[in-house]
Design an enzyme around this catalytic site. Sequence first.
Site, PDB file in Angstrom:
ATOM      1  N   CYS A  83       0.830  -1.209   0.000  1.00  0.00           N
ATOM      2  CA  CYS A  83       0.000   0.000   0.000  1.00  0.00           C
ATOM      3  C   CYS A  83       0.868   1.264   0.000  1.00  0.00           C
ATOM      4  CB  CYS A  83      -0.912  -0.030   1.226  1.00  0.00           C
ATOM      5  SG  CYS A  83      -1.695   1.541   1.632  1.00  0.00           S
ATOM      6  N   CYS A 136       0.193   3.604   2.884  1.00  0.00           N
ATOM      7  CA  CYS A 136       0.781   3.035   4.098  1.00  0.00           C
ATOM      8  C   CYS A 136       2.276   3.341   4.173  1.00  0.00           C
ATOM      9  CB  CYS A 136       0.569   1.524   4.157  1.00  0.00           C
ATOM     10  SG  CYS A 136      -1.160   1.020   4.077  1.00  0.00           S
TER      11      CYS A 136
END
Length: 118
Positions: free
Chosen positions: A19, A22
Amino acid sequence: FDVYTAGKTVFLQFYTPWCNHCKKIAEEWRKLADEYRNDENILVAAVDCEHEDSAVLCDDFGIEGYPTFKYGDPTDLREYEGDRSYRALSKFAKENLKPSCSINAIHLCSKGKKEVIE
């Protein structure tokens, strides 16, 4: 999970290694986690939803997008939807991550809540 969270108020980031959002917040989150590393009442941690040991936990909490942030009593987590800068996360943590009444912290409950829990 229960071993790490018993009697604590938590602030959790659910993420996956692939991600991009992230990855962008990873350093901010590490900084916040370091701030609370030795706190007896608060746990700030990241949960890798692709790791075999934590995938079930992510499913149990209904995690569908990444990163997802949840906080509060581990048995009744609430969604954090605020800003993701270190400054905002730290301010939120200081204002909201306090020990609270729960099954694992019954000594913090009012008499009425203790009766309900017991």
